[in-house]
Design a protein around this motif. Structure first.
Motif, PDB file in Angstrom:
ATOM      1  N   THR A  63       0.802  -1.172   0.108  1.00 48.43           N
ATOM      2  CA  THR A  63      -0.148  -0.189   0.065  1.00 48.43           C
ATOM      3  C   THR A  63       0.763   1.268  -0.024  1.00 48.43           C
ATOM      4  OG1 THR A  63      -1.867  -1.201   1.110  1.00 48.43           O
ATOM      5  CG2 THR A  63      -1.858   1.293   1.021  1.00 48.43           C
ATOM      6  N   GLU A  64       1.992   1.257   0.859  1.00 46.86           N
ATOM      7  CA  GLU A  64       2.810   2.446   0.778  1.00 46.86           C
ATOM      8  C   GLU A  64       3.369   2.524  -0.425  1.00 46.86           C
ATOM      9  OE1 GLU A  64       4.028   2.332   5.692  1.00 46.86           O
ATOM     10  OE2 GLU A  64       4.762   0.921   4.313  1.00 46.86           O
ATOM     11  N   LEU A  65       3.916   1.623  -1.062  1.00 48.74           N
ATOM     12  CA  LEU A  65       4.573   1.613  -2.395  1.00 48.74           C
ATOM     13  C   LEU A  65       3.779   1.987  -3.377  1.00 48.74           C
ATOM     14  CD1 LEU A  65       6.570  -1.779  -2.095  1.00 48.74           C
ATOM     15  CD2 LEU A  65       7.631   0.731  -2.136  1.00 48.74           C
ATOM     16  N   ARG A  66       2.404   1.521  -3.455  1.00 47.27           N
ATOM     17  CA  ARG A  66       1.366   2.344  -4.427  1.00 47.27           C
ATOM     18  C   ARG A  66       1.333   3.654  -4.140  1.00 47.27           C
ATOM     19  NH1 ARG A  66      -2.092  -2.957  -4.653  1.00 47.27           N
ATOM     20  NH2 ARG A  66      -1.077  -3.878  -6.746  1.00 47.27           N
ATOM     21  N   SER A  67       1.155   4.224  -2.885  1.00 45.75           N
ATOM     22  CA  SER A  67       0.990   5.481  -2.707  1.00 45.75           C
ATOM     23  C   SER A  67       2.157   6.238  -3.235  1.00 45.75           C
ATOM     24  CB  SER A  67       0.760   5.621  -1.153  1.00 45.75           C
ATOM     25  OG  SER A  67       0.807   7.170  -0.795  1.00 45.75           O
ATOM     26  N   ALA A  69       4.158   5.341  -5.492  1.00 46.93           N
ATOM     27  CA  ALA A  69       4.140   5.294  -6.957  1.00 46.93           C
ATOM     28  C   ALA A  69       3.072   6.346  -7.617  1.00 46.93           C
ATOM     29  CB  ALA A  69       3.779   3.880  -7.466  1.00 46.93           C
ATOM     30  N   SER A  70       1.885   6.472  -6.884  1.00 44.93           N
ATOM     31  CA  SER A  70       1.115   7.295  -7.296  1.00 44.93           C
ATOM     32  C   SER A  70       1.592   8.859  -7.218  1.00 44.93           C
ATOM     33  CB  SER A  70      -0.192   7.062  -6.475  1.00 44.93           C
ATOM     34  OG  SER A  70      -1.094   8.105  -6.756  1.00 44.93           O
ATOM     35  N   ASP A  71       2.174   9.280  -6.114  1.00 40.41           N
ATOM     36  CA  ASP A  71       2.827  10.633  -6.116  1.00 40.41           C
ATOM     37  C   ASP A  71       3.801  10.829  -7.225  1.00 40.41           C
ATOM     38  OD1 ASP A  71       1.577  10.895  -3.725  1.00 40.41           O
ATOM     39  OD2 ASP A  71       3.240  10.610  -2.325  1.00 40.41           O
ATOM     40  N   GLU A  72       4.630   9.558  -7.727  1.00 40.49           N
ATOM     41  CA  GLU A  72       5.360   9.871  -8.581  1.00 40.49           C
ATOM     42  C   GLU A  72       4.777   9.713 -10.218  1.00 40.49           C
ATOM     43  OE1 GLU A  72       8.597  10.520  -8.798  1.00 40.49           O
ATOM     44  OE2 GLU A  72       8.481  10.874  -6.721  1.00 40.49           O
ATOM     45  N   LYS A  73       3.582   9.518 -10.222  1.00 45.05           N
ATOM     46  CA  LYS A  73       2.760   9.366 -11.248  1.00 45.05           C
ATOM     47  C   LYS A  73       3.301   8.213 -12.281  1.00 45.05           C
ATOM     48  CE  LYS A  73       1.114  14.051 -11.484  1.00 45.05           C
ATOM     49  NZ  LYS A  73       1.230  14.284  -9.871  1.00 45.05           N
ATOM     50  N   ILE A  74       3.494   6.903 -11.720  1.00 48.29           N
ATOM     51  CA  ILE A  74       3.955   5.851 -12.229  1.00 48.29           C
ATOM     52  C   ILE A  74       2.845   5.087 -12.976  1.00 48.29           C
ATOM     53  CG2 ILE A  74       5.170   3.497 -12.188  1.00 48.29           C
ATOM     54  CD1 ILE A  74       6.932   4.811  -9.939  1.00 48.29           C
ATOM     55  N   PRO A  75       3.038   4.990 -14.380  1.00 49.07           N
ATOM     56  CA  PRO A  75       1.840   4.456 -14.875  1.00 49.07           C
ATOM     57  C   PRO A  75       1.601   2.929 -14.852  1.00 49.07           C
ATOM     58  CG  PRO A  75       3.642   5.016 -16.579  1.00 49.07           C
ATOM     59  CD  PRO A  75       3.907   5.620 -15.172  1.00 49.07           C
ATOM     60  N   GLY A  76       0.389   2.428 -14.672  1.00 47.53           N
ATOM     61  CA  GLY A  76       0.240   0.835 -14.597  1.00 47.53           C
ATOM     62  C   GLY A  76       0.374   0.632 -12.949  1.00 47.53           C
ATOM     63  N   ARG A  77       0.459   1.366 -12.341  1.00 47.06           N
ATOM     64  CA  ARG A  77       1.150   1.107 -10.773  1.00 47.06           C
ATOM     65  C   ARG A  77       0.012   0.267 -10.000  1.00 47.06           C
ATOM     66  NH1 ARG A  77       0.064   6.493 -11.652  1.00 47.06           N
ATOM     67  NH2 ARG A  77      -1.842   7.133 -10.556  1.00 47.06           N
ATOM     68  N   SER A  78      -1.303   0.406 -10.387  1.00 51.18           N
ATOM     69  CA  SER A  78      -2.425  -0.124  -9.710  1.00 51.18           C
ATOM     70  C   SER A  78      -2.259  -1.627  -9.868  1.00 51.18           C
ATOM     71  CB  SER A  78      -3.734   0.043  -9.737  1.00 51.18           C
ATOM     72  OG  SER A  78      -4.007   0.241 -11.148  1.00 51.18           O
ATOM     73  N   GLY A  79      -1.802  -1.934 -11.046  1.00 53.45           N
ATOM     74  CA  GLY A  79      -1.752  -3.538 -11.438  1.00 53.45           C
ATOM     75  C   GLY A  79      -0.325  -4.132 -11.266  1.00 53.45           C
ATOM     76  N   MET A  80       0.619  -3.289 -10.430  1.00 52.30           N
ATOM     77  CA  MET A  80       1.861  -3.810 -10.323  1.00 52.30           C
ATOM     78  C   MET A  80       1.947  -4.815  -9.030  1.00 52.30           C
ATOM     79  SD  MET A  80       4.255  -0.887 -11.295  1.00 52.30           S
ATOM     80  CE  MET A  80       4.624  -0.134 -13.006  1.00 52.30           C
ATOM     81  N   ARG A  82       4.524  -6.085  -5.757  1.00 54.96           N
ATOM     82  CA  ARG A  82       5.654  -5.413  -4.893  1.00 54.96           C
ATOM     83  C   ARG A  82       7.097  -5.110  -5.764  1.00 54.96           C
ATOM     84  NH1 ARG A  82       9.141  -5.848  -0.666  1.00 54.96           N
ATOM     85  NH2 ARG A  82       8.983  -4.299   1.070  1.00 54.96           N
ATOM     86  N   GLU A  83       7.333  -6.348  -6.084  1.00 57.77           N
ATOM     87  CA  GLU A  83       8.590  -6.227  -6.691  1.00 57.77           C
ATOM     88  C   GLU A  83       8.636  -5.209  -8.171  1.00 57.77           C
ATOM     89  OE1 GLU A  83      11.442  -7.521  -5.810  1.00 57.77           O
ATOM     90  OE2 GLU A  83      10.201  -8.131  -3.784  1.00 57.77           O
ATOM     91  N   GLU A  84       7.570  -5.311  -8.715  1.00 60.30           N
ATOM     92  CA  GLU A  84       7.393  -4.197  -9.837  1.00 60.30           C
ATOM     93  C   GLU A  84       7.427  -2.717  -9.355  1.00 60.30           C
ATOM     94  OE1 GLU A  84       4.916  -7.127 -12.995  1.00 60.30           O
ATOM     95  OE2 GLU A  84       3.912  -6.347 -11.323  1.00 60.30           O
ATOM     96  N   LEU A  85       6.935  -2.802  -8.485  1.00 64.74           N
ATOM     97  CA  LEU A  85       6.808  -1.172  -7.761  1.00 64.74           C
ATOM     98  C   LEU A  85       8.073  -0.785  -7.299  1.00 64.74           C
ATOM     99  CD1 LEU A  85       3.433  -1.553  -5.780  1.00 64.74           C
ATOM    100  CD2 LEU A  85       3.849   0.196  -7.809  1.00 64.74           C
ATOM    101  N   LEU A  86       8.770  -1.930  -6.792  1.00 67.80           N
ATOM    102  CA  LEU A  86       9.958  -1.386  -6.167  1.00 67.80           C
ATOM    103  C   LEU A  86      10.975  -1.132  -7.301  1.00 67.80           C
ATOM    104  CD1 LEU A  86      10.581  -4.442  -3.622  1.00 67.80           C
ATOM    105  CD2 LEU A  86      10.698  -1.856  -3.046  1.00 67.80           C
ATOM    106  N   GLU A  87      10.806  -2.079  -8.268  1.00 63.12           N
ATOM    107  CA  GLU A  87      11.745  -1.651  -9.635  1.00 63.12           C
ATOM    108  C   GLU A  87      11.552  -0.443 -10.439  1.00 63.12           C
ATOM    109  OE1 GLU A  87      12.229  -3.686 -13.915  1.00 63.12           O
ATOM    110  OE2 GLU A  87      12.133  -4.893 -12.361  1.00 63.12           O
ATOM    111  N   ALA A  88      10.305  -0.207 -10.433  1.00 66.16           N
ATOM    112  CA  ALA A  88       9.730   1.103 -11.076  1.00 66.16           C
ATOM    113  C   ALA A  88      10.215   2.350 -10.310  1.00 66.16           C
ATOM    114  CB  ALA A  88       8.158   1.274 -11.181  1.00 66.16           C
ATOM    115  N   LEU A  89      10.020   2.410  -8.791  1.00 60.82           N
ATOM    116  CA  LEU A  89      10.400   3.289  -8.154  1.00 60.82           C
ATOM    117  C   LEU A  89      11.914   3.664  -7.708  1.00 60.82           C
ATOM    118  CD1 LEU A  89       7.730   2.907  -5.292  1.00 60.82           C
ATOM    119  CD2 LEU A  89       8.097   4.779  -6.689  1.00 60.82           C
TER     120      LEU A  89
END
Length: 96
Positions: A63-67, A69-80, A82-89
């Motif tokens: 949840t914190e990673l998605r938040s 990612a949302s602040d960073e406006k990373i596209p596709g974040r809702s379907g990522m 944890r590992e994908e979010l870590l990589e994108a961030l």
């Protein structure tokens, strides 16, 4: 709407250890400057994050990673996951 100068203050309430407030609201009796810098809005109107150590992503939950990612406006974040979010961030220069 006019953009306001902000200042990063230290807080233990957030994983990254800081938050931005309006510079006009800064009270040295209540607040401690996070990194000694006052942050002016950049030319696009976006507020700049303070330099220095970022949040430790590996300590954040999904949840914190998605938040973040949302602040960073990373596209596709809702379907990522944890590992994908870590990589994108991490690609956004956050530290793991």
């Amino acid at each position: 709407m006019a953009e306001l100068p902000t200042i990063a203050i230290a807080t233990s309430d957030l994983p990254q250890g800081w938050m931005l407030i309006n510079a006009a609201d800064f009270d040295p009796e209540q607040h401690r400057v996070y990194d000694g810098l006052i942050h002016e809005p950049d030319s696009t109107g976006e507020e700049m994050a303070p330099p220095g150590p970022g949040p430790k992503l590996s300590d954040l939950n999904l949840t914190e990673l998605r938040s973040l990612a949302s602040d960073e406006k990373i596209p596709g974040r809702s379907g990522m996951d944890r590992e994908e979010l870590l990589e994108a961030l991490q690609a956004k220069d956050y530290e793991l």
